[in-house]
Scaffold this motif. Structure first.
Motif, PDB file in Angstrom:
ATOM      1  N   VAL A 182       0.875  -1.178   0.000  1.00  0.00           N
ATOM      2  CA  VAL A 182       0.000   0.000   0.000  1.00  0.00           C
ATOM      3  C   VAL A 182       0.911   1.227   0.000  1.00  0.00           C
ATOM      4  N   TYR A 183       0.730   2.084  -1.003  1.00  0.00           N
ATOM      5  CA  TYR A 183       1.634   3.219  -1.203  1.00  0.00           C
ATOM      6  C   TYR A 183       0.887   4.541  -1.033  1.00  0.00           C
ATOM      7  N   PHE A 184       1.587   5.526  -0.499  1.00  0.00           N
ATOM      8  CA  PHE A 184       0.997   6.857  -0.380  1.00  0.00           C
ATOM      9  C   PHE A 184       2.105   7.901  -0.346  1.00  0.00           C
ATOM     10  N   SER A 185       1.697   9.178  -0.380  1.00  0.00           N
ATOM     11  CA  SER A 185       2.666  10.280  -0.418  1.00  0.00           C
ATOM     12  C   SER A 185       2.177  11.439   0.454  1.00  0.00           C
ATOM     13  N   LYS A 218       3.603   1.848   2.989  1.00  0.00           N
ATOM     14  CA  LYS A 218       3.361   2.142   4.403  1.00  0.00           C
ATOM     15  C   LYS A 218       4.381   1.422   5.291  1.00  0.00           C
ATOM     16  N   GLU A 219       4.844   0.267   4.837  1.00  0.00           N
ATOM     17  CA  GLU A 219       5.897  -0.428   5.585  1.00  0.00           C
ATOM     18  C   GLU A 219       7.161   0.428   5.647  1.00  0.00           C
ATOM     19  N   ASP A 220       7.605   0.913   4.501  1.00  0.00           N
ATOM     20  CA  ASP A 220       8.825   1.736   4.469  1.00  0.00           C
ATOM     21  C   ASP A 220       8.636   3.023   5.256  1.00  0.00           C
ATOM     22  N   PHE A 221       7.458   3.599   5.138  1.00  0.00           N
ATOM     23  CA  PHE A 221       7.163   4.836   5.872  1.00  0.00           C
ATOM     24  C   PHE A 221       7.302   4.613   7.378  1.00  0.00           C
ATOM     25  N   LEU A 222       6.651   3.586   7.896  1.00  0.00           N
ATOM     26  CA  LEU A 222       6.657   3.347   9.339  1.00  0.00           C
ATOM     27  C   LEU A 222       8.036   2.913   9.823  1.00  0.00           C
ATOM     28  N   ILE A 239       3.494  -7.573   5.566  1.00  0.00           N
ATOM     29  CA  ILE A 239       2.371  -8.338   4.998  1.00  0.00           C
ATOM     30  C   ILE A 239       1.761  -7.599   3.810  1.00  0.00           C
ATOM     31  N   SER A 240       1.008  -8.317   3.026  1.00  0.00           N
ATOM     32  CA  SER A 240       0.222  -7.736   1.935  1.00  0.00           C
ATOM     33  C   SER A 240      -1.180  -7.421   2.445  1.00  0.00           C
ATOM     34  N   ILE A 241      -1.734  -6.314   1.976  1.00  0.00           N
ATOM     35  CA  ILE A 241      -3.105  -5.984   2.360  1.00  0.00           C
ATOM     36  C   ILE A 241      -4.077  -7.031   1.822  1.00  0.00           C
ATOM     37  N   ASP A 242      -3.671  -7.738   0.775  1.00  0.00           N
ATOM     38  CA  ASP A 242      -4.525  -8.774   0.200  1.00  0.00           C
ATOM     39  C   ASP A 242      -4.709  -9.956   1.146  1.00  0.00           C
ATOM     40  N   ASN A 243      -3.815 -10.072   2.111  1.00  0.00           N
ATOM     41  CA  ASN A 243      -3.889 -11.187   3.055  1.00  0.00           C
ATOM     42  C   ASN A 243      -4.642 -10.835   4.335  1.00  0.00           C
ATOM     43  N   VAL A 244      -5.200  -9.631   4.356  1.00  0.00           N
ATOM     44  CA  VAL A 244      -5.992  -9.193   5.505  1.00  0.00           C
ATOM     45  C   VAL A 244      -7.464  -9.254   5.107  1.00  0.00           C
ATOM     46  N   ASN A 245      -8.278  -9.766   5.985  1.00  0.00           N
ATOM     47  CA  ASN A 245      -9.694  -9.949   5.673  1.00  0.00           C
ATOM     48  C   ASN A 245     -10.457  -8.643   5.889  1.00  0.00           C
ATOM     49  N   LEU A 246     -10.335  -7.730   4.914  1.00  0.00           N
ATOM     50  CA  LEU A 246     -11.035  -6.450   4.983  1.00  0.00           C
ATOM     51  C   LEU A 246     -12.317  -6.544   4.170  1.00  0.00           C
ATOM     52  N   ARG A 250     -10.167  -0.941  -0.358  1.00  0.00           N
ATOM     53  CA  ARG A 250      -9.362   0.247  -0.153  1.00  0.00           C
ATOM     54  C   ARG A 250      -8.355   0.362  -1.287  1.00  0.00           C
ATOM     55  N   PRO A 251      -7.983   1.578  -1.669  1.00  0.00           N
ATOM     56  CA  PRO A 251      -6.971   1.733  -2.721  1.00  0.00           C
ATOM     57  C   PRO A 251      -5.604   1.269  -2.247  1.00  0.00           C
ATOM     58  N   LYS A 252      -4.770   0.830  -3.199  1.00  0.00           N
ATOM     59  CA  LYS A 252      -3.434   0.336  -2.852  1.00  0.00           C
ATOM     60  C   LYS A 252      -2.323   1.309  -3.243  1.00  0.00           C
ATOM     61  N   ASP A 253      -2.629   2.282  -4.100  1.00  0.00           N
ATOM     62  CA  ASP A 253      -1.586   3.232  -4.503  1.00  0.00           C
ATOM     63  C   ASP A 253      -2.171   4.640  -4.592  1.00  0.00           C
ATOM     64  N   MET A 254      -1.914   5.422  -3.575  1.00  0.00           N
ATOM     65  CA  MET A 254      -2.469   6.778  -3.481  1.00  0.00           C
ATOM     66  C   MET A 254      -1.418   7.864  -3.723  1.00  0.00           C
ATOM     67  N   ARG A 255      -0.305   7.489  -4.348  1.00  0.00           N
ATOM     68  CA  ARG A 255       0.740   8.473  -4.627  1.00  0.00           C
ATOM     69  C   ARG A 255       0.242   9.480  -5.656  1.00  0.00           C
ATOM     70  N   MET A 256       0.445  10.755  -5.357  1.00  0.00           N
ATOM     71  CA  MET A 256      -0.171  11.823  -6.132  1.00  0.00           C
ATOM     72  C   MET A 256       0.838  12.618  -6.955  1.00  0.00           C
ATOM     73  N   ASN A 257       0.379  13.090  -8.089  1.00  0.00           N
ATOM     74  CA  ASN A 257       1.115  14.084  -8.873  1.00  0.00           C
ATOM     75  C   ASN A 257       0.732  15.464  -8.341  1.00  0.00           C
ATOM     76  N   VAL A 258       1.707  16.198  -7.817  1.00  0.00           N
ATOM     77  CA  VAL A 258       1.424  17.467  -7.145  1.00  0.00           C
ATOM     78  C   VAL A 258       1.837  18.675  -7.969  1.00  0.00           C
ATOM     79  N   SER A 259       2.104  18.469  -9.240  1.00  0.00           N
ATOM     80  CA  SER A 259       2.654  19.537 -10.078  1.00  0.00           C
ATOM     81  C   SER A 259       1.676  20.702 -10.261  1.00  0.00           C
ATOM     82  N   LEU A 260       0.374  20.424 -10.305  1.00  0.00           N
ATOM     83  CA  LEU A 260      -0.596  21.508 -10.493  1.00  0.00           C
ATOM     84  C   LEU A 260      -0.534  22.500  -9.334  1.00  0.00           C
ATOM     85  N   PHE A 261      -0.519  21.993  -8.114  1.00  0.00           N
ATOM     86  CA  PHE A 261      -0.420  22.904  -6.966  1.00  0.00           C
ATOM     87  C   PHE A 261       0.901  23.648  -6.984  1.00  0.00           C
TER      88      PHE A 261
END
Length: 285
Positions: A182-185, A218-222, A239-246, A250-261
């Motif tokens: 799961v990725y984010f920025s 999120k692993e690298d972040f924490l 672990i993989s989020i796919d192995n959790v019984n949710l 939920r999205p797995k990659d929320m990394r954003m392009n911030v160039s407009l801002f």
């Protein structure tokens, strides 16, 4: 001095933002029930919202109100609508008849691929849907909508946030599980406060991604947060989020392009590793 109405002032971002803006603005705070705010009002009520806004007459409204518990939003869509959408609708309706500028804090939960731009919306659950509906309440000419994710040391009595939660669990010796796919920025709370202050000054309307200039799992972040905070020998499992019984997707990659801002506001957003180091230093103090 310009008056800012801060809605949802007792949360993780609101507690820090009040402190940041108070020297330069007349900041009036409102929550639904917190004794620490200036007013306790259910802003999802159109009648109560209109009365408060008409009496305060703010120059700016910053809407931080949100129900971010993804599972609760899925289980109780009525509650999710009241908090995530209805409050925004009431604010937008009030602003149609005056010149009040709104800064609305939205989410990165709309995205599900690397480097997503503002058009790459992918709604996968009730949380995302109600937050997206909130955005659509506003007319572009009087609203700055920031799609973001943030982290930092909590000053709030009601919300400890991710960093405080993980830090405290590790200090207790709790074994943790970190998602490796799961990725984010996100940005630090301090950076987001700077961005919001910039938006108050420049007032350039639109929908903008505000995140770090790269991202990581999120692993690298924490892992980076804990090690840079001086924590040693903590126990965790990758672990993989796919192995959790949710039950709710939920999205797995929320990394954003911030160039407009960055182009529009002439502001260079930082890298995530630099943001982590900034927050980690707060935990070292």
């Amino acid at each position: 001095m310009k008056r800012v109405l801060l809605i949802g002032s007792n949360g993780l971002l609101g507690s820090s933002l009040f402190k940041y803006l108070a020297p330069d603005y007349d900041v009036v705070t409102v929550t639904r029930k917190s004794d620490s705010s200036d007013f306790q009002v259910d802003m999802a009520s159109k009648k109560k919202s209109d009365l408060l806004l008409s009496n305060i007459k703010p120059d700016f409204i910053i809407n931080l109100a949100a129900l971010t518990n993804v599972q609760l939003c899925e289980d109780n869509i009525s509650l999710a609508y009241q908090v995530n959408t209805k409050i925004a609708e009431n604010i937008a309706k009030y602003c149609e008849s005056n010149c009040t500028v709104v800064i609305h804090i939205s989410t990165d939960h709309f995205y599900n691929r690397e480097n997503s731009s503002e058009d790459d919306v992918d709604i996968c659950n009730n949380y995302a849907m109600t937050k997206y509906c909130a955005e659509k309440s506003f007319k572009n000419e009087n609203a700055v909508i920031l799609r973001t994710n943030f982290f930092g040391k909590s000053l709030s009595s009601s919300s400890e946030g991710l960093c405080n939660n993980i830090y405290n669990q590790v200090k207790k010796g709790t074994s943790l599980k970190f998602f490796n796919d799961v990725y984010f920025s996100p940005v630090s709370i301090l950076t987001l406060c700077e961005v919001i202050s910039l938006c108050l000054r420049k007032k350039i309307p639109g929908v903008y991604n505000v995140g770090s200039n790269d991202g990581m799992s999120k692993e690298d972040f924490l892992f980076n947060f804990l090690t840079k905070s001086g924590v040693k020998n903590f126990d965790y499992k990758s672990i993989s989020i796919d192995n959790v019984n949710l039950s709710t997707p939920r999205p797995k990659d929320m990394r954003m392009n911030v160039s407009l801002f960055e182009r529009t506001y002439n502001y260079k957003l930082p890298t995530l590793i630099n943001e982590i180091e900034k927050v980690a230093n707060e935990f070292k103090k």
